[in-house]
Design an enzyme around this catalytic site. Structure first.
Site, short mmCIF file in Angstrom:
data_model
loop_
_atom_site.label_atom_id
_atom_site.label_comp_id
_atom_site.label_asym_id
_atom_site.label_seq_id
_atom_site.Cartn_x
_atom_site.Cartn_y
_atom_site.Cartn_z
CG HIS A 1 23.28 20.07 -28.78
ND1 HIS A 1 22.30 20.21 -27.82
CD2 HIS A 1 23.93 21.27 -28.82
CE1 HIS A 1 22.36 21.43 -27.31
NE2 HIS A 1 23.33 22.09 -27.89
CG ASP B 1 19.90 18.50 -33.88
OD1 ASP B 1 19.46 19.60 -34.30
OD2 ASP B 1 20.60 18.41 -32.84
CD GLN C 1 24.91 24.57 -34.91
OE1 GLN C 1 25.38 25.46 -35.63
NE2 GLN C 1 24.57 24.79 -33.65
CE LYS D 1 21.27 26.26 -31.95
NZ LYS D 1 22.43 26.79 -31.22
CB CYS E 1 25.17 21.34 -25.39
SG CYS E 1 24.48 22.63 -24.35
#
Length: 427
Positions: A142, A220, A223, A246, A384
Site C-alpha cells: 500500500h 503492515d 488488513q 478497519k 493506493c
C-alpha cells in the site's frame, strides 16, 4: 440461489455452509447500518478493506465516554481526569493482550497504520539509516508502506528494493528472497494481507529470515488485525501497525507495536505536552516509551471505541472470523470465475476475504457506479497500489471485500449484478 450462483459447476462450488461457529444473521443485528437501504435496495456492504462498519457496542462506548467520563488525561487530579486516564491506559493493556505483546509500554497509540509507519520511518529511520543502506519492501505494498520509506530514502541516501510478485496470482516470489534479503538491508517492511490481491503473506517466516541477518522488520497489519489472531511474539516482528477503523473501531485511532528495547533507543516522533519529563528554555528530557511518542492530547474517545471493538471481536473469536473471511473469499472467487470476460487477481486458494477483478471493456468505476444503483457498495480504483497496478498492466480494478457480517447470499447478489452489468455494456 440466484441464476448466477446456479451456473457454478457442483465440483467447483465452495461449500455454502459457514464453517465459523457464530450466527451471522444474529451478528448482523449488532450493526445498525446494515439495516439501511440504498437507492431502494437492501444495503450490501462489500467495501470492508477500505473501512468496516461499527457495531452498537462501539457506538455506545464512545457515547458513554462523552456523556459520562469526558476529561483530558494524564495531568489532571480531579475525579473525571483520573477516571479517563485509567480508562485510556486500560485500552493500552487491552491492545497488548490483543497482540500478545510482552509489555503494555510496547503499545503506541497513533491515528492509524499510516501514522505508525511514518513514526518508524522518521524516528527509527532518521537514527539508523545511512547512505547506501537498503530498505526492502514488496511490490504489493500500500502507498502507506511505500511513500514514508521514499521520503526517508531521500533524506538519508538509502535506497529502496522491492521483492517481486508473480503476475495476476500475486504471490511473493519467495524463490528470489535470498537475492533481495541481504545484509545490506536494514529494514524489511511487508504487508500481512494485500488489500488488492487478497494474498496472505507468510510474515512469521519472512521475519525469521530477516532476523537471522539482523534486519529490522515491520508488518503492515491494516488488513489482518481484526480479521485473524495476531501474536507479535509468534510473528517475531520488530514493529507492527494497524488501524482501528478497519476492524470495527473508530476512525483516527490505531496502534503501533514496537519491541521495548528498540522503542527506548528511538528519539521522539513529535514534541509537545505529555511526552516530556522536564522542559527548560534550551533543552528538554523525555518520558520513556510509549509516552515519549504520544505528544499532545490524544484521541481519547477513539481509544475507548477501539477497546470496545477489540473486546467485541474477541467475543466472536478472531479464528472464527478468519475462517468466515476465507470461506467468503473462496466462494466469491469461484462464483465470479464462472463469468465470461472477467479477469480476477490474487490466488485461487488460501486467499483472504476479498476479490479484485476487471470486466472486459467496462471501467472499474462504471462497475462500482452501476453496482451502487443496486445497493451494493464496492470499491473501484488503484486502491493506493499504483505501483502494483502498473506491474499488473492495469490502471484500476473493482474490489469486493468481506467481513464476518457478510454472507454468501450477498455475494450471489454481487454476481447477479455483474452479469447484468456485462449485458448492459455489451448492448
Amino acid at each position: 440461489m440466484t441464476t448466477a450462483a446456479k451456473r457454478i459447476d457442483a465440483e467447483h462450488a465452495p461449500s455454502r455452509a459457514t464453517p465459523s461457529r457464530f450466527d451471522v444473521e444474529k451478528v448482523r443485528e449488532d450493526f445498525p447500518i446494515l439495516k439501511h437501504t440504498v437507492r431502494g435496495k437492501p444495503l450490501v456492504y462489500l467495501d470492508n478493506a477500505a473501512t468496516s462498519q461499527k457495531p452498537r457496542a462501539v457506538i455506545d462506548a464512545i457515547t458513554r465516554y462523552y456523556g459520562g467520563t469526558k476529561a483530558n488525561i494524564q495531568r489532571g487530579v480531579h475525579f473525571l481526569s483520573e477516571q479517563a486516564t485509567e480508562e485510556y491506559e486500560d485500552v493500552r493493556r487491552t491492545a497488548q493482550e490483543f497482540l500478545n505483546a510482552a509489555h503494555s509500554h510496547e503499545i503506541i497509540f497513533v491515528r492509524g497504520a499510516t501514522e505508525g509507519i511514518n513514526l518508524v520511518a522518521q524516528s527509527w529511520g532518521a537514527k539508523y539509516l545511512r547512505p547506501g543502506d537498503v530498505l526492502l519492501l514488496t511490490e504489493m505494498e500500500h502507498h502507506s508502506n511505500i511513500v514514508p520509506w521514499q521520503l526517508l530514502a531521500q533524506r538519508t541516501g538509502a535506497r529502496l528494493a522491492f521483492l517481486p510478485v508473480t503476475g495476476d496470482i500475486g504471490l511473493l516470489d519467495l524463490s528470489r528472497l535470498d537475492e533481495f534479503l541481504t545484509r545490506e538491508v536494514k529494514l524489511f517492511a511487508v504487508t500481512h494481507i494485500s488489500n488488492s490481491l487478497g494474498v496472505i503473506n507468510p510474515v512469521a517466516e519472512l521475519c525469521a529470515r530477516a532476523r537471522k541477518l539482523g534486519v529490522t522488520t515491520l508488518v503492515d497489519a491494516a488488513q489482518s488485525a481484526g480479521h485473524r489472531p495476531l501474536d507479535v511474539q509468534d510473528l517475531g516482528c520488530d514493529f507492527l501497525a494497524f488501524s482501528g477503523h478497519k476492524m470495527c473501531g473508530p476512525t483516527g485511532i490505531g496502534v503501533l507495536y514496537g519491541r521495548q528495547e528498540i522503542l527506548e533507543a528511538m528519539p521522539p516522533y513529535q514534541g509537545g505536552g505529555e511526552m516530556i519529563l522536564n522542559v527548560e528554555f534550551h533543552q528538554s528530557t523525555w518520558k520513556h516509551a510509549p509516552h515519549k511518542f504520544e505528544a499532545g492530547t490524544p484521541d481519547i474517545s477513539g481509544a475507548v471505541g477501539l477497546r470496545a471493538a477489540m473486546d467485541y471481536l474477541d467475543r466472536i473469536g478472531r479464528q472464527r472470523i478468519a475462517e468466515h473471511d476465507q470461506q467468503l473469499g473462496a466462494y466469491a472467487f469461484a462464483l465470479l470465475s464462472r463469468l465470461k470476460g472477467i479477469r480476477l487477481f490474487g490466488p485461487r486458494v488460501g486467499r483472504a476475504g476479498l476479490v479484485s477483478f476487471l470486466l472486459d471493456d467496462v471501467h472499474a468505476h462504471d462497475v462500482v457506479t452501476v453496482a451502487d444503483q443496486r445497493g451494493i457498495a464496492l470499491r473501484g480504483g488503484h486502491h493506493c497500489n499504483q505501483p502494483l497496478m502498473r506491474k499488473l498492466g492495469v490502471q484500476s480494478t473493482a474490489r469486493a471485500s468481506f467481513y464476518f457480517y457478510n454472507t454468501t447470499a450477498e455475494i450471489d447478489r454481487l454476481a447477479e449484478a455483474l452479469a447484468e452489468i456485462q449485458r448492459f455494456f455489451a448492448a
